[in-house]
Scaffold this active site. Structure first.
Site, PDB file in Angstrom:
ATOM      1  N   HIS A 287      -7.935   8.012   2.189  1.00  8.56           N
ATOM      2  CA  HIS A 287      -6.759   7.203   2.549  1.00  8.56           C
ATOM      3  C   HIS A 287      -6.686   5.871   1.831  1.00  8.56           C
ATOM      4  O   HIS A 287      -5.813   5.058   2.152  1.00  8.56           O
ATOM      5  CB  HIS A 287      -6.733   6.907   4.046  1.00  8.56           C
ATOM      6  CG  HIS A 287      -6.524   8.106   4.905  1.00  8.56           C
ATOM      7  ND1 HIS A 287      -5.280   8.552   5.273  1.00  8.56           N
ATOM      8  CD2 HIS A 287      -7.403   8.961   5.451  1.00  8.56           C
ATOM      9  CE1 HIS A 287      -5.394   9.624   6.029  1.00  8.56           C
ATOM     10  NE2 HIS A 287      -6.684   9.899   6.156  1.00  8.56           N
TER      11      HIS A 287
ATOM     12  N   LYS B 197       4.011  -3.971   9.240  1.00  4.98           N
ATOM     13  CA  LYS B 197       2.793  -3.252   8.864  1.00  4.98           C
ATOM     14  C   LYS B 197       1.632  -4.228   9.025  1.00  4.98           C
ATOM     15  O   LYS B 197       1.862  -5.418   9.268  1.00  4.98           O
ATOM     16  CB  LYS B 197       2.872  -2.784   7.404  1.00  4.98           C
ATOM     17  CG  LYS B 197       3.367  -3.881   6.432  1.00  4.98           C
ATOM     18  CD  LYS B 197       3.549  -3.380   5.008  1.00  4.98           C
ATOM     19  CE  LYS B 197       4.829  -2.623   4.766  1.00  4.98           C
ATOM     20  NZ  LYS B 197       4.622  -1.225   4.462  1.00  4.98           N
ATOM     21  N   ARG B 198       0.383  -3.764   8.888  1.00  7.71           N
ATOM     22  CA  ARG B 198      -0.742  -4.691   8.904  1.00  7.71           C
ATOM     23  C   ARG B 198      -0.546  -5.774   7.843  1.00  7.71           C
ATOM     24  O   ARG B 198       0.063  -5.535   6.798  1.00  7.71           O
ATOM     25  CB  ARG B 198      -2.053  -3.930   8.631  1.00  7.71           C
ATOM     26  CG  ARG B 198      -2.534  -3.109   9.789  1.00  7.71           C
ATOM     27  CD  ARG B 198      -2.856  -3.978  11.009  1.00  7.71           C
ATOM     28  NE  ARG B 198      -4.098  -4.701  10.824  1.00  7.71           N
ATOM     29  CZ  ARG B 198      -5.270  -4.335  11.331  1.00  7.71           C
ATOM     30  NH1 ARG B 198      -5.356  -3.256  12.085  1.00  7.71           N
ATOM     31  NH2 ARG B 198      -6.358  -5.047  11.111  1.00  7.71           N
TER      32      ARG B 198
ATOM     33  N   LYS C  68      -0.362  -5.721   0.504  1.00 10.81           N
ATOM     34  CA  LYS C  68       0.969  -5.325   0.970  1.00 10.81           C
ATOM     35  C   LYS C  68       2.018  -6.393   0.667  1.00 10.81           C
ATOM     36  O   LYS C  68       3.204  -6.180   0.810  1.00 10.81           O
ATOM     37  CB  LYS C  68       0.930  -5.027   2.472  1.00 10.81           C
ATOM     38  CG  LYS C  68       0.040  -3.818   2.826  1.00 10.81           C
ATOM     39  CD  LYS C  68      -0.001  -3.585   4.329  1.00 10.81           C
ATOM     40  CE  LYS C  68      -1.008  -2.535   4.760  1.00 10.81           C
ATOM     41  NZ  LYS C  68      -0.513  -1.156   4.595  1.00 10.81           N
TER      42      LYS C  68
ATOM     43  N   THR D 212       3.522   5.161   5.627  1.00 14.15           N
ATOM     44  CA  THR D 212       4.279   6.087   6.468  1.00 14.15           C
ATOM     45  C   THR D 212       5.419   5.318   7.147  1.00 14.15           C
ATOM     46  O   THR D 212       6.424   5.915   7.510  1.00 14.15           O
ATOM     47  CB  THR D 212       3.378   6.738   7.534  1.00 14.15           C
ATOM     48  OG1 THR D 212       2.575   5.719   8.134  1.00 14.15           O
ATOM     49  CG2 THR D 212       2.493   7.793   6.928  1.00 14.15           C
TER      50      THR D 212
ATOM     51  N   LYS E 123       9.397   6.279   8.118  1.00 20.17           N
ATOM     52  CA  LYS E 123      10.048   6.059   9.421  1.00 20.17           C
ATOM     53  C   LYS E 123      11.340   5.272   9.237  1.00 20.17           C
ATOM     54  O   LYS E 123      12.375   5.588   9.836  1.00 20.17           O
ATOM     55  CB  LYS E 123       9.106   5.287  10.364  1.00 20.17           C
ATOM     56  CG  LYS E 123       7.897   6.103  10.791  1.00 20.17           C
ATOM     57  CD  LYS E 123       6.745   5.245  11.326  1.00 20.17           C
ATOM     58  CE  LYS E 123       5.449   6.043  11.274  1.00 20.17           C
ATOM     59  NZ  LYS E 123       4.237   5.211  11.447  1.00 20.17           N
TER      60      LYS E 123
HETATM   61  C1  26V Z   1     -11.359   1.547   6.648  1.00 22.40           C
HETATM   62  C2  26V Z   1     -12.251   0.869   7.378  1.00 22.40           C
HETATM   63  C3  26V Z   1     -13.336   0.262   6.672  1.00 22.40           C
HETATM   64  C4  26V Z   1     -14.478   0.068   7.575  1.00 22.40           C
HETATM   65  C5  26V Z   1     -14.073  -0.679   8.796  1.00 22.40           C
HETATM   66  C6  26V Z   1     -13.070   0.076   9.597  1.00 22.40           C
HETATM   67  C7  26V Z   1     -12.113   0.778   8.757  1.00 22.40           C
HETATM   68  C8  26V Z   1     -11.046   1.383   9.370  1.00 22.40           C
HETATM   69  C9  26V Z   1     -10.148   2.057   8.615  1.00 22.40           C
HETATM   70  C10 26V Z   1     -10.311   2.136   7.265  1.00 22.40           C
HETATM   71  C11 26V Z   1      -9.398   2.920   6.440  1.00 22.40           C
HETATM   72  C12 26V Z   1      -8.072   2.375   6.428  1.00 22.40           C
HETATM   73  C13 26V Z   1      -7.344   3.240   5.535  1.00 22.40           C
HETATM   74  C14 26V Z   1      -5.931   3.391   5.956  1.00 22.40           C
HETATM   75  O1  26V Z   1      -5.491   3.147   7.057  1.00 22.40           O
HETATM   76  N1  26V Z   1      -5.203   3.851   5.003  1.00 22.40           N
HETATM   77  C15 26V Z   1      -3.820   4.075   5.174  1.00 22.40           C
HETATM   78  O2  26V Z   1      -3.671   5.442   5.484  1.00 22.40           O
HETATM   79  C16 26V Z   1      -2.323   5.774   5.685  1.00 22.40           C
HETATM   80  C17 26V Z   1      -2.297   7.227   6.125  1.00 22.40           C
HETATM   81  O3  26V Z   1      -2.734   8.034   5.096  1.00 22.40           O
HETATM   82  C18 26V Z   1      -1.547   5.535   4.417  1.00 22.40           C
HETATM   83  O4  26V Z   1      -0.198   5.817   4.664  1.00 22.40           O
HETATM   84  C19 26V Z   1      -1.679   4.086   3.974  1.00 22.40           C
HETATM   85  O5  26V Z   1      -1.067   3.895   2.726  1.00 22.40           O
HETATM   86  C20 26V Z   1      -3.132   3.728   3.873  1.00 22.40           C
HETATM   87  O6  26V Z   1      -3.301   2.348   3.620  1.00 22.40           O
END
Ligand code: 26V
Length: 836
Positions: free
Chosen positions: A376, A568-569, A574, A676, A680
């Site tokens: 992701h 968004k975050r 971003k 996503t 929406k």
């Molecule tokens: C990474 C980490 C790193 C360690 C600490 C906790 C943590 C939690 C989550 C993540 C991964 C975040 C990745 C993420 O949310 N990616 C998003 O995924 C969406 C669904 O595929 C995508 O639409 C977004 O573009 C993407 O940023």
């Protein structure tokens, strides 16, 4: 007759079978509500609160789903269907009441019944706490995919963690983000069945030892250490029409009995109890960072905790109906949502080899046949790696297995290579040997899976060319694309009732389960009557958002202005900051009378910053400072307003998205894996201003270049500019007087009177510290593009025509389409195309 009292839900009589039937249904539901109020909640109708009525209605709705759930489970057993298990640290579910009322076909009935009882449906709906068990995109995707898997009749189960504290609540104090914990389980959780009888032991620490198995073969085993119990909580997920119900099984940590006894027998009661709550703290809190791997031991512990419990559960279910493992990959597909559950690979190896006596080679074939991994993010700081020492201490047997897998893998590569290439081997290895040795979780997940997917076409291409280039050369067929999608049930049918009703009036109701049917709206794009209706729906939604903002923030918005939305975050990549640079540009132009041709605009932002992410928090503060100055300036009054809506979450999104007219998707090209929210917003009739990043590219292909506003450097050029040292931000700063005026105003205290240096860090990051996300390189093109947006908005018929075309051509981004593709290409399971 079908209603909330029926065994299996179906459409209610409200829409046709006559007033008597409708009356009977309403009376039936009233009885059920009073029954739950009394017997489940121990209350009488006098003095019962909105919360009580919420609980009663939720329980009545849950009753309907349970029957289907049992049916679905029985059916899967009977047919020995292949199961799909979706392992995810996060499920960002949001509220469930309206979604489940819709799925069971009883939303209108519920509304009318409460109405009839003199109760306020909205107030009751809003009593439900958010299940915010996720950070953002990745967690919300897990929820959308679960809903679509269920709609498509797949025997699916989600596995994750039952956090006591999900995503924090965001408060704004003096323009700054303050985080507060949210005890979302305060009043229990109607949608969860707690299962104190379903527990799995999970071991940590200890040591490994050699032994001989019953046939005298050398084996290893993991002994000693400490044990925590994982207890199951099942959340039901209803598919559209409630023909199938699946569960998300979330684990909470409990102190283990065995462990307790040992401690208690030592006679130190108080300390033993304290240690008990220490092991239970494992599932207390969701890590609120979605873009930097913090490397905290507790996080690794959470990852193994839910992986170990889930795999035991999966293997046990398999063994109930099969007696050897050869058919495991034919009956089980496990999808790893990012690398967070990557320890599933060595854990399944351990279960098979150490506990079930399967040979190593066979076990490996079973693993790779079973697992698939979704990536992701390409951001290097978000890629998980764990110190070898940490894994070795917490999971000694897993470290051995990871070493073994890595050794076998690299030996294979060496054998097949024409000549040895040490640099390539180092790049491929699961162990990063530069500095402190670390396990690369992405390599582990990649090698342990038969498919690895990106979440948008561009992202998948960049995976092949970038972070996974070496692995891609080694396994050229492994990386595939599965463009993300969103469930139209939550994001149109539930969130945008007026639009859903308008669509159904013209093309019937089946589009909701077959979103490509929205193309039937295309001929209407030119129809002035339909345009007027679409405009009226948007206006209604904008007015509703105005009331919501006024109610929460006491800010009055103009529903006639262009609603320009970025939600968004908050993250530098971003580029909310680029949005603010446009706001300030427009502000200065308006003050100087240079934007007379621009329509009134309301810029709406929302999003949370990770608590430790200083720059993101500073951006939130800047947004508030700019909003304060702009909104108070009589010179621009009626022309420009800025509002930050606090505590963005799924429910807040459901308020904002239907009212949006412009969707900002402006990440630096090559950084947003998919997005996503972009889907929406477009599906709800907003036009997109965006970069050629993530799924924006595919949205552009679907809706047509003339119906989307693209700007900025494409990914390849952005990458070249950034990494070949060609970006000279200072040149843009000195060469563009307008940009310079904007940055000077921010950097010299124009929005932070009394503290001129407040935003030095931000301005310096752009002008002096390399502008990593290329805001200055894209600025001029962005501003020009926003000008075109403003002019386009003034031609209201043409704008609406484009909005209709957007809605009509977004069908491809239904998560049903995404899931059908996973099912065919990765999981090898059939999907249902007709209900029932
Ligand atoms: C990474 C980490 C790193 C360690 C600490 C906790 C943590 C939690 C989550 C993540 C991964 C975040 C990745 C993420 O949310 N990616 C998003 O995924 C969406 C669904 O595929 C995508 O639409 C977004 O573009 C993407 O940023």
């Amino acid at each position: 007759m079908a209603d909330l009292t029926a065994e299996r839900p179906a459409r209610t009589a409200l829409d046709g079978s006559g007033p008597a039937a409708a009356r009977a249904e309403i009376d039936g539901l009233k009885r059920r509500l009073h029954d739950h109020l009394r017997h489940s909640l121990g209350k009488g109708p006098v003095g019962s609160t909105h919360l009580d009525w919420y609980l009663a209605l939720a329980l009545a709705t849950r009753d309907l789903m349970v029957e289907t759930w049992m049916d679905s489970t029985r059916q899967a057993y009977k047919t020995d269907a292949k199961r799909v298990y979706y392992l995810s640290m996060e499920f960002l579910i949001g509220r469930s009441l309206v979604a489940n009322l819709l799925a069971t076909g009883s939303l209108d009935l519920a509304r009318q019944t409460l109405d009839d009882m003199g109760l306020d449906f909205e107030a009751i709906r809003d009593c439900e706490p958010e299940a915010a068990l996720g950070n953002g995109g990745l967690g919300r995707l897990a929820a959308c995919l679960m809903e679509s898997m269920t709609t498509l009749g797949i025997a699916a189960r989600g596995y994750g963690i039952y956090y006591d504290y999900g995503m924090f609540s965001q408060y704004i104090e003096g323009g700054q983000q303050v985080e507060m914990p949210e005890r979302w389980l305060r009043y229990g959780n109607v949608w969860a069945f707690d299962r104190p009888d379903v527990t799995e032991p999970v071991r940590f620490h200890g040591r490994t030892e050699a032994r001989l198995d019953d046939r005298g073969r050398p084996r290893r085993r993991w002994v000693d250490g400490e044990e925590v119990l994982a207890q199951a909580h099942d959340l039901m997920v209803a598919g559209h029409g409630c023909w199938t119900v699946n569960a998300i099984r979330l684990w909470s940590a409990q102190a283990s009995r065995e462990f307790d006894l040992r401690r208690f027998n030592q006679g130190d009661y108080i300390n033993a109890v304290a240690e008990q709550s220490f092991s239970e703290s494992l599932s207390h809190v969701l890590y609120p960072d979605d873009s930097t791997s913090m490397g905290k031991a507790l996080r690794l512990k959470q990852e193994y905790f839910f992986v170990a419990a889930s795999l035991r559960d999966i293997v046990r279910r398999f063994l109930q109906t099969h007696d050897d493992f050869t058919r495991f990959p034919n009956k089980v597909a496990i999808q790893l949502n990012d690398t967070h559950p990557a320890l599933a690979v060595p854990e399944l190896m351990r279960l098979l080899v150490d506990e079930h006596g399967v040979g190593c080679d066979e076990a490996w074939a079973i693993c790779t046949g079973t697992f698939a991994y979704t990536n992701h993010t390409l951001l290097p700081e978000a890629l998980e790696t764990w110190p070898v020492g940490l894994i070795g201490d917490m999971l000694p047997r897993h470290l051995e297995i990871i070493y073994d897998i890595n050794h076998q893998f690299l030996e294979g590569v060496r054998r097949r290579a024409a000549q040895p290439d040490d640099a390539r081997i180092r790049r491929l290895s699961m162990i990063d040997e530069a500095g402190e040795r670390r396990v690369r979780m992405a390599h582990l997940a990649f090698v342990g899976s038969h498919r690895v997917n990106g979440v948008a076409a561009l992202h998948t291409e960049l995976m092949r060319a970038g972070i996974f280039a070496d692995l891609h050369r080694t396994f050229p067929d492994r990386i595939v694309n599965k463009t993300n999608g969103i469930t139209p049930r939550r994001w149109v049918q539930a969130a945008n009732r007026p639009l859903a009703a308008l669509i159904s009036r013209h093309i019937g109701e089946t589009w909701i389960a077959n979103l490509e049917e929205l193309r039937g709206l295309l001929p209407l794009a030119e129809d002035p009557g339909f345009q007027a209706d679409v405009r009226a729906v948007k206006r209604l939604n904008k007015e509703a958002l105005c009331r919501y903002v006024d109610g929460r923030l006491g800010i009055e918005l103009d529903p006639a202005s262009l609603f320009d939305v970025q939600v968004k975050r908050i993250h530098e990549y971003k580029r909310q900051l680029l949005n603010i640079l446009h706001v300030v540009t427009l502000y200065l132009r308006l003050r100087e009378g240079r934007a007379a041709d621009q329509p009134p605009r309301t810029v709406i932002l929302a999003g949370k910053a990770a608590p430790g992410y200083h720059m993101a928090k500073l951006i939130i503060r800047l947004i508030h400072d700019v909003a304060r100055v702009v909104n108070a300036d009589p010179l621009v009054s009626g022309r420009l307003r800025v509002v930050f809506i606090p505590d963005y979450n799924v429910s807040v999104a459901e308020h904002i998205i239907p009212a949006a007219e412009l969707s900002q998707q402006i990440s630096t090209a090559g950084t947003e894996a998919s997005g996503t929210g972009n889907m929406k917003l477009a599906l709800n009739g907003a036009l997109t201003i965006g970069t050629r990043d993530g799924a924006n590219v595919e949205i552009g292909q679907e809706v047509g270049e003339e119906n989307i506003f693209f700007f900025g450097l494409p990914a390849a050029e952005a990458e070249a500019l950034r990494h070949r040292g060609g970006h000279d931000p200072w040149r843009y700063y000195t060469g563009d007087p307008e940009l310079r005026a904007v940055l000077d105003m921010i950097g010299q205290g124009g929005f932070s009177q009394g503290e001129p240096d407040r935003y030095r860090l931000i301005v310096d990051s752009l002008t002096r510290h390399g502008d990593y996300y290329l805001l200055l390189a894209d600025y001029a093109d962005y501003i020009a593009c926003q000008d075109r947006v403003g002019l386009a908005y003034r031609d209201s018929d043409d704008w609406t025509r484009k909005a209709i075309i957007n809605v009509a051509r977004m069908g491809r981004f239904s998560s049903d389409v995404t899931v059908a593709d996973y099912a065919a290409d990765i999981w090898g399971v059939p999907v249902r195309t007709e209900p029932g």
